[in-house]
Structure formats: C-alpha cells, structure tokens
Design a protein around this motif. Structure first.
Motif, PDB file in Angstrom:
ATOM      1  N   TRP A 246       0.850  -1.199   0.000  1.00 44.96           N
ATOM      2  CA  TRP A 246       0.000   0.000   0.000  1.00 44.96           C
ATOM      3  C   TRP A 246       0.875   1.235   0.000  1.00 44.96           C
ATOM      4  N   SER A 247       0.423   2.245  -0.717  1.00 51.33           N
ATOM      5  CA  SER A 247       1.057   3.565  -0.667  1.00 51.33           C
ATOM      6  C   SER A 247       0.003   4.594  -1.061  1.00 51.33           C
ATOM      7  N   LEU A 248       0.287   5.848  -0.796  1.00 53.33           N
ATOM      8  CA  LEU A 248      -0.626   6.917  -1.185  1.00 53.33           C
ATOM      9  C   LEU A 248      -0.649   7.023  -2.705  1.00 53.33           C
ATOM     10  N   THR A 249      -1.793   6.819  -3.282  1.00 56.20           N
ATOM     11  CA  THR A 249      -1.923   6.880  -4.728  1.00 56.20           C
ATOM     12  C   THR A 249      -2.842   8.038  -5.123  1.00 56.20           C
ATOM     13  N   VAL A 250      -2.647   8.513  -6.332  1.00 55.29           N
ATOM     14  CA  VAL A 250      -3.388   9.676  -6.834  1.00 55.29           C
ATOM     15  C   VAL A 250      -4.656   9.230  -7.546  1.00 55.29           C
ATOM     16  N   ARG A 251      -5.760   9.824  -7.165  1.00 60.43           N
ATOM     17  CA  ARG A 251      -7.034   9.606  -7.850  1.00 60.43           C
ATOM     18  C   ARG A 251      -7.739  10.946  -8.015  1.00 60.43           C
ATOM     19  N   ARG A 252      -8.482  11.078  -9.085  1.00 61.53           N
ATOM     20  CA  ARG A 252      -9.207  12.319  -9.309  1.00 61.53           C
ATOM     21  C   ARG A 252     -10.414  12.397  -8.364  1.00 61.53           C
ATOM     22  N   HIS A 253     -10.562  13.533  -7.709  1.00 61.24           N
ATOM     23  CA  HIS A 253     -11.668  13.755  -6.784  1.00 61.24           C
ATOM     24  C   HIS A 253     -12.836  14.360  -7.561  1.00 61.24           C
ATOM     25  N   MET A 485       0.904  21.594  -2.966  1.00 62.99           N
ATOM     26  CA  MET A 485       0.208  21.221  -1.736  1.00 62.99           C
ATOM     27  C   MET A 485       0.029  19.707  -1.641  1.00 62.99           C
ATOM     28  N   ARG A 486      -0.047  19.020  -2.764  1.00 63.30           N
ATOM     29  CA  ARG A 486      -0.055  17.554  -2.702  1.00 63.30           C
ATOM     30  C   ARG A 486       1.287  17.066  -2.151  1.00 63.30           C
ATOM     31  N   PRO A 518      -8.071   7.107  15.153  1.00 60.58           N
ATOM     32  CA  PRO A 518      -9.095   7.074  14.103  1.00 60.58           C
ATOM     33  C   PRO A 518      -8.730   7.844  12.836  1.00 60.58           C
ATOM     34  N   PHE A 519      -8.014   8.971  12.975  1.00 67.12           N
ATOM     35  CA  PHE A 519      -7.695   9.763  11.783  1.00 67.12           C
ATOM     36  C   PHE A 519      -6.700   9.069  10.863  1.00 67.12           C
ATOM     37  N   CYS A 520      -6.103   7.970  11.307  1.00 67.47           N
ATOM     38  CA  CYS A 520      -5.172   7.222  10.460  1.00 67.47           C
ATOM     39  C   CYS A 520      -5.846   6.075   9.709  1.00 67.47           C
ATOM     40  N   ASP A 521      -7.147   5.947   9.810  1.00 63.63           N
ATOM     41  CA  ASP A 521      -7.834   4.947   8.999  1.00 63.63           C
ATOM     42  C   ASP A 521      -7.521   5.216   7.523  1.00 63.63           C
ATOM     43  N   HIS A 522      -7.053   4.199   6.813  1.00 61.49           N
ATOM     44  CA  HIS A 522      -6.548   4.438   5.452  1.00 61.49           C
ATOM     45  C   HIS A 522      -7.640   4.899   4.496  1.00 61.49           C
ATOM     46  N   ARG A 523      -8.888   4.557   4.773  1.00 63.47           N
ATOM     47  CA  ARG A 523      -9.964   5.019   3.896  1.00 63.47           C
ATOM     48  C   ARG A 523     -10.102   6.537   3.963  1.00 63.47           C
ATOM     49  N   LEU A 524     -10.038   7.078   5.171  1.00 62.73           N
ATOM     50  CA  LEU A 524     -10.114   8.531   5.347  1.00 62.73           C
ATOM     51  C   LEU A 524      -8.873   9.199   4.772  1.00 62.73           C
ATOM     52  N   VAL A 525      -7.706   8.638   5.044  1.00 60.27           N
ATOM     53  CA  VAL A 525      -6.462   9.221   4.547  1.00 60.27           C
ATOM     54  C   VAL A 525      -6.474   9.289   3.024  1.00 60.27           C
ATOM     55  N   GLU A 526      -6.854   8.226   2.374  1.00 64.19           N
ATOM     56  CA  GLU A 526      -6.885   8.197   0.907  1.00 64.19           C
ATOM     57  C   GLU A 526      -7.879   9.211   0.357  1.00 64.19           C
ATOM     58  N   TYR A 527      -9.051   9.282   0.973  1.00 66.81           N
ATOM     59  CA  TYR A 527     -10.093  10.183   0.462  1.00 66.81           C
ATOM     60  C   TYR A 527      -9.656  11.638   0.578  1.00 66.81           C
ATOM     61  N   VAL A 528      -9.172  12.018   1.749  1.00 63.48           N
ATOM     62  CA  VAL A 528      -8.800  13.420   1.960  1.00 63.48           C
ATOM     63  C   VAL A 528      -7.536  13.771   1.192  1.00 63.48           C
ATOM     64  N   TYR A 529      -6.599  12.839   1.076  1.00 67.75           N
ATOM     65  CA  TYR A 529      -5.372  13.106   0.322  1.00 67.75           C
ATOM     66  C   TYR A 529      -5.681  13.506  -1.120  1.00 67.75           C
ATOM     67  N   ASN A 530      -6.716  12.916  -1.677  1.00 70.24           N
ATOM     68  CA  ASN A 530      -7.062  13.205  -3.069  1.00 70.24           C
ATOM     69  C   ASN A 530      -8.100  14.315  -3.222  1.00 70.24           C
ATOM     70  N   THR A 531      -8.463  14.939  -2.102  1.00 68.82           N
ATOM     71  CA  THR A 531      -9.331  16.112  -2.175  1.00 68.82           C
ATOM     72  C   THR A 531      -8.487  17.341  -2.484  1.00 68.82           C
ATOM     73  N   PRO A 532      -8.853  18.172  -3.449  1.00 65.06           N
ATOM     74  CA  PRO A 532      -8.033  19.337  -3.813  1.00 65.06           C
ATOM     75  C   PRO A 532      -7.787  20.258  -2.618  1.00 65.06           C
ATOM     76  N   TRP A 533      -6.622  20.878  -2.588  1.00 67.05           N
ATOM     77  CA  TRP A 533      -6.288  21.795  -1.502  1.00 67.05           C
ATOM     78  C   TRP A 533      -7.287  22.943  -1.428  1.00 67.05           C
ATOM     79  N   SER A 534      -7.769  23.393  -2.555  1.00 74.91           N
ATOM     80  CA  SER A 534      -8.750  24.487  -2.547  1.00 74.91           C
ATOM     81  C   SER A 534     -10.006  24.090  -1.792  1.00 74.91           C
ATOM     82  N   MET A 535     -10.358  22.809  -1.816  1.00 81.36           N
ATOM     83  CA  MET A 535     -11.523  22.336  -1.078  1.00 81.36           C
ATOM     84  C   MET A 535     -11.171  22.106   0.395  1.00 81.36           C
TER      85      MET A 535
END
Length: 644
Positions: A246-253, A485-486, A518-535
């Motif tokens: 597993w690693s942080l991967t890029v997905r379009r939000h 910011m990414r 709780p904030f280290c749950d990988h589902r949350l980390v992945e979702y927020v990581y791919n949310t644009p900084w402007s959001m």
C-alpha cells in the motif's frame, strides 16, 4: 495491543535456542503485561507478550494453525500450546504460526466471510481472523485488513516468514537481517537483547536521530531496519525482500463540496464506532482542540446510540498553566477551558492529569521515557508529560482514542498556510524548527563544532527531502499550487506523522495502554489526500473539511479555535531545573556526553536568561544534551563516527 519478537535462522536449528528469544520477549513485558508465549520450529522462534483487549480468554499467542499441509487452509487454530512460559517446544504439524500486535477493526466481517469459506473458529479474537485470512487468501490477505497492526507470520509449508506493518505505520516493527535470516521485534530493545547483535550508532544513525525527519525504513542503530508503513517483508532462504502492499496513490476527486463534507463525516462516524469495540475499559484523550474534541464527541454519540456511556476522557495540564499562560508563536490559548467546555457539552466523565515541574524533571520518569523510546530526543517535557499522562490513564482504562494525525490529514499546522514555508525548498516544518534558516538549536548548538560539521545535517535533510519528493505522483492537469500542496501533504503523511505516531506508541505502550488513532484509517487518509487543496481550505482556514464535518457536535468556541499543538510547560522553574542538571553533568568528569559538546557554548547557554515558552533559544539544546548523556549511560551503545 502487544509486543512481538522472533528469530529466523536457516543456517542452524533453533529448537534449543530458547534463551535468546525469551530474553527478547522479556523486553516487551511493558507492551504485554498480561501473558507470555513462545513457540519454536526447526529454523524459527517466536515470542509474544500480550495485552488482552479482545477475547481475554481465547487470544493466547503465538497462535498456531495445525493440519495436513496438503489439506489447504482448514487446519485447526490453537493458542500458544506448543510452548508457553516454562513449557516444551514441539513443531508438530504446524502449518502457520502468528505473533501479532494490533487491532483489526473489520475482523467481524472478515470472520463471517471466512466462515462462508468453511473455516471454523475456536476463539472470538481478531488474531485468529488474521491467521485464517492468510491461510485462505495468501499474501493478499493484508489488503483486506483495516486497522493498526504489526506482526510476524511463519509459514511452515513454504518455510518463510512474513513481517507486516499497517498502512500508516501506527504500530512499530523492526528487523535486523543476518547472514542466514533475521531477528525482529516491536521495538529496537527487543532486537538489541539478542546476544549476537551489538548496539552501534554510526554517523548516519546519529543524523537520523537528530534531523527531525524520520526516514521510512531507517532504524537508527546500525543494521537495524524498520518495516515501512504499508510494507510486507518476506524472509526465506533466498534472503530478505521488502514488498510494498500500500502507498498513497493519486485519484481524481469528483465529489462536490457538500458531498465531500458528508463523506468525511460518514467515514469518521464509521471509524470511531469500529474503534470503540473492546472487551476492556476505554476512554478518549481530550485537548480541547478540534481533533480530539471531534473524536470525543463522536465516541460519546456512538456510545449513547448503543446504550452505553458516558464516554470517559482525560487531558494533560501543568500546574499554573492556565492562570499564567503566555501566548507564543504556536499556542495562542491554554487548553483547559476548552477541554472542560467540550467535556460538559458531550457529557463526558472527565479527568485532568495535572503535572508539576518536579514530576517533569524527575530522573526516574526521564529514564522511563528513554527506556520506552530506545533513543534520546530534544523534546523533553513533551515526552515526559505524555508518558505520565498515559501512566495515569492506564489506572482507569486499557484503550484510549486519540486525535493524533488530523493535522497531517487535513492540513492543520500553521506552516501549511505560510507561503514562505510552503515554497521553501525543504520540509515545511523546518520553518518552525529552524526559523530564518539557522541551524536549529535543538541539534547543533551545543555540539562540538567538528562533530556538527561531520554530521552536516543540512545535506542529510536535503537528500531525505529529494527522496521523499521523488515518491509523489501527480495528476497530469494539476496546477502549480495543487501540485505543491499535494507534495506538502505527502511529506507530512509519510515523514512528519511518523515522529508523532512513534512517540504516542512508545509512551503509551510503556504502560500497557493501547492508543487508537481514528484519523489514520486508510480510507479517510486516501479520500482526503485526493481532495483538492482548494476544497480542504474552502473557508480560508485550516482543516476546513473537518471543521465543517463535525461542527454540529461541538461548542462554537472549539469549532472556531485556532490550532494549538500538544502543550509544553511554561514554568520558568522547569528550564532552571534543566540548566541545574546540565551544570551538574558538566561537573561530573565521567559524563559520557561531554566529549560531544562545545564547552564554551554550553557555558554561554547556562548564562543566558531563562525562556519559558518551550521553544526559546537554548532550552531544546539543553534537553538534547541531557538526553544524550542519559542514553550513553543507560544503553550499551557504541558511537562509531568513523564508520568503524
């Protein structure tokens, strides 16, 4: 939680090598005060110290799967009956053996899925689910696990060991390769207890220790490696091979703002509800900031829905801190008023743990911190106070939920929003650690100039920074701001957060307290990581998404409160006590750290006015000098700056 150790050696039989593994396991007693288990095969010895959290009666380890190796995954799973403390070792028909630390929060769903595949369970523990998941799905089993974990799994059929660590590196796991296998443990002390491994720290090890940049995989002691977050290490006769799963991967939000905020709330509610599952007393750690307050409020709500509660909460404070608080560049308000407001708002059963300078400076507690950490640090009271907080919490609870890592996930630190720090060609947090581009006083100020020059920490940090940047993937159409910011988010989620998670784990497990994040749950980390900084900053503030997601649960004052990091004592008496200890150390002709120091600069620091904010000139340098001296006295460590 628990402590794990093990030894694999394909060059000799280990069936009679009980003493080294038992000695290694003994160093993990603090992590697992409830039980000990050992198991040996021809080329493997596994040890386990247990902190019983789920299935108190049935989760004994190492856990074994027995059966005909040709019969597939249906072998009977048993506890550590092959060898318990003082017992006899028998490999028998063991097809797999597991020494496991952590919690898998989706173990109930996985157990039902495995039952549908024909597996029968003897226990209700998540440990058995992990072992049977491997028997059913092979190496891919780890991708199905949601939780925090670190474990060693021996496959008797294939004669190989798997070392596995959770995606975010919440739980630690170290290993030391040798000519014919590997030695591993939850902490370096477990490996250093092996009679064939020496505690040596060379120039790179000292750089890693001092640079405030935790390089993934680096173990500080020579030859010591740390299993990287999201990594599986395979050990067999062909060698030792790390493999990322597993690693942080890029997905379009593609979600709009309203959907994004709702998704964050739904994820957090599910995560906290899962992490409340335990068979022992549970609490939350509350600082009065947005992160810990959100976790406490969500926990209180979930407990009420299930007919439980009230939630129990704990906070750390210092004598006189609220009454005499002085704002500094990181902290604009004291914690206590917000802590009490949140506790009243959510109906928590709250306790303040109030510490004085005498406790923070006590040699017994500072030695406890060093023993828990295995390495010195310059953060002094911020480790000792956490150590003492967890000691007090453990008298009431075995499990605690923490707000740790929300700043890394949602962009909460001040330097995320400082253009100069963001655009600096280095790790952004260095803007605080070394303001104005100076060498930080916590690292080189008191060191001998020749040693400081040899370490060349600027060059070491720069190489680490380039390595980290090279790992970051981008969307092809990201603009310059979003790209940078990414990168900044990636640096925090893979480098900075490791320092804090390691501190949390060592200080809590020193008292047998399991802290969940709780904030280290990988589902949350992945979702927020791919949310644009402007959001992530849609309201022009830090942690915009988190604030919007939990605003309805919290007092308005907490929702609007500026980020305030973990507290540091402002008592001037604390720094005076530090300087007294430093003067005593210099007067001791046998102090091992003295040859590493610059005597002239030490005298200058001793004679400068006391700064009580915790980040002033000199204080962190004194903390480091004292910690180095205690380390060199207490540990059988050899420094090797010449590569020898």
């Amino acid at each position: 939680m628990c402590g794990v150790v093990g030894w694999v050696d394909f060059g000799r039989s280990l069936t009679r090598e009980h003493a080294p593994v038992r000695a290694m396991a003994a160093t993990m007693a603090c992590r697992g005060p409830d039980a000990e288990g050992l198991w040996f095969g021809e080329h493997v010895g596994l040890g386990h110290r247990r902190l019983a959290v789920i299935d108190l009666a049935g989760g004994a380890q190492p856990m074994l799967a027995r059966g005909d190796p040709s019969a597939g995954p249906a072998g009977v799973v048993t506890g550590a009956d092959s060898m318990t403390s003082g017992g006899a070792a028998h490999q028998g028909s063991v097809i797999a053996a597991l020494t496991y630390s952590g919690e898998v929060y989706n173990f109930r769903e996985l157990r039902e899925e495995l039952r549908a595949q024909g597996h029968q369970f003897r226990t209700s523990s998540d440990t058995e689910v992990v072992l049977r998941a491997y028997l059913q799905w092979g190496d891919g089993f780890v991708e199905r696990l949601n939780g925090m974990f670190a474990f060693g799994l021996w496959d008797g059929r294939r004669q190989r060991l798997l070392l596995v660590r959770d995606r975010m590196g919440i739980k630690p796991l170290f290993y030391h390769p040798n000519a014919d296998g590997v030695v591993f443990a939850s902490e370096p002390k477990g490996i250093l207890a092996h009679p064939e491994i020496d505690a040596v720290v060379d120039t790179d090890g000292l750089r890693e220790l001092l640079a405030f940049v935790k390089t993934p995989g680096h173990g500080s002691y020579r030859g010591l490696r740390e299993v990287r977050p999201g990594e599986m290490v395979v050990v067999d006769r062909a060698g030792v091979r790390p493999r990322r799963y597993w690693s942080l991967t890029v997905r379009r939000h593609t979600d709009d703002l309203e959907t994004t905020v709702r998704t964050v709330r739904e994820l957090l509610s599910d995560i906290v509800a899962r992490q409340l599952i335990t068979d022992v007393p549970l609490c939350t750690l509350l600082s009065g900031g947005l992160d810990s307050s959100a976790i406490t409020a969500l926990a209180a709500s979930a407990l009420r829905r299930n007919g439980g509660g009230p939630v129990r909460s704990f906070a750390v404070d210092f004598v006189g801190q609220t009454e005499h608080f002085r704002p500094d560049e990181l902290r604009s308000t004291p914690d206590a008023p917000y802590v009490h407001e949140v506790a009243e708002h959510v109906g928590a059963q709250h306790t303040d743990i109030v510490l004085d300078t005498a406790a923070l400076i006590d040699p017994l507690y500072r030695t406890g911190v060093l023993t828990a950490s295995d390495l010195p640090n310059s953060m002094g009271d911020m480790y000792t106070s956490l150590y003492l907080l967890f000691r007090a919490v453990r008298q009431h609870s075995t499990v605690a939920l923490s707000g740790e890592s929300a700043d890394e996930v949602f962009g909460g630190y001040s330097w995320f929003h400082d253009e100069q720090a963001v655009n600096a060609d280095t790790f952004p947090w260095m803007s605080v650690i070394r303001p104005g581009g100076r060498d930080p006083e916590t690292v080189t100020e008191l060191l001998d100039p020749d040693l400081a020059g040899l370490l060349n920490l600027d060059e070491y940090r720069d190489a680490a920074y380039r390595q980290a940047l090279a790992e970051v993937d981008h969307l092809p159409d990201e603009d310059g701001r979003e790209r940078r910011m990414r990168e900044v988010c990636y640096l925090h989620l893979t480098r900075f957060v490791q320092v804090l998670l390691d501190r949390k784990d060592r200080m809590s497990m020193a008292h047998g307290l399991e802290v969940r994040v709780p904030f280290c749950d990988h589902r949350l980390v992945e979702y927020v990581y791919n949310t644009p900084w402007s959001m992530k900053t849609f309201d022009a503030r830090e942690k915009s998404l988190l604030r919007a997601a939990v605003a309805d649960l919290l007092p308005e004052s907490v929702v609007q409160r500026r980020k305030s990091p973990y507290p540091s004592t402002q008592d001037p008496g604390y720094e005076r006590a530090l300087r007294d200890r430093l003067a005593e150390m210099l007067a001791d002709g046998e102090a091992p750290v003295v040859p590493l120091l610059n005597p002239k600069r030490v005298e200058e620091v001793l004679n400068t006015p006391v700064d009580s904010t915790g980040f002033g000139q000199g204080r962190r340098a004194v903390e480091l000098a004292l910690a180095l001296d205690r380390w060199l006295r207490r540990y059988p460590v050899r420094l090797a700056f010449d590569g020898g």
